[in-house]
Write a protein that holds these residues in place. Sequence first.
Motif, PDB file in Angstrom:
ATOM      1  N   ALA A   1     -25.397   1.229 -41.324  1.00 52.50           N
ATOM      2  CA  ALA A   1     -25.406  -0.337 -41.095  1.00 52.50           C
ATOM      3  C   ALA A   1     -25.381  -0.627 -42.262  1.00 52.50           C
ATOM      4  O   ALA A   1     -26.196  -1.096 -42.810  1.00 52.50           O
TER       5      ALA A   1
ATOM      6  N   LYS B   1     -21.862  -8.100 -38.739  1.00 52.19           N
ATOM      7  CA  LYS B   1     -22.444  -6.190 -38.863  1.00 52.19           C
ATOM      8  C   LYS B   1     -22.087  -4.990 -37.991  1.00 52.19           C
ATOM      9  O   LYS B   1     -20.896  -5.120 -37.478  1.00 52.19           O
TER      10      LYS B   1
ATOM     11  N   GLN C   1     -22.417  -0.411 -38.073  1.00 49.99           N
ATOM     12  CA  GLN C   1     -22.990  -0.232 -37.414  1.00 49.99           C
ATOM     13  C   GLN C   1     -22.426   1.385 -36.953  1.00 49.99           C
ATOM     14  O   GLN C   1     -21.717   1.087 -36.038  1.00 49.99           O
TER      15      GLN C   1
END
Length: 128
Positions: free
Chosen positions: A65, A73, A75
């Motif tokens: 991540a 972000k 992940q």
Amino acid sequence: AVAADVAGRMPLRQLTRVRIQFSASDQRSAAVREFLKRCQAAKVSNPECVLEHKVRSDDAPPVVAVEFVNGFKDQFNCHKMNVEQIAQRIRDVANGMETTELLKQAGLNSDTLNLQGFVRSGKDTTTG
């Protein structure tokens, strides 16, 4: 010289945080463990980037991540990826961010290009 070479190839630029989770006994974790080693060696290139890892005892797939300086972000499970594929996925986003910044500095509107939203899926999306 070796640390500088590794730092140049690892995708820590544009990152604020890298979290890596894996099971030490899981053979699928080999690439993630190598990625962790390379990130640790490349830490000199971005000392502000927080590098975290968690060794798990379950059979969940290895996970990376990342958080970028712009708040984006990502992940992803890494059990079918090699270390270069992991690094390339992160580099692709970082390169897009840098391109967006260069376009902005040149006075161009990068919103219509949607460079932030592109992350390699492992499939060739250039052919229809």
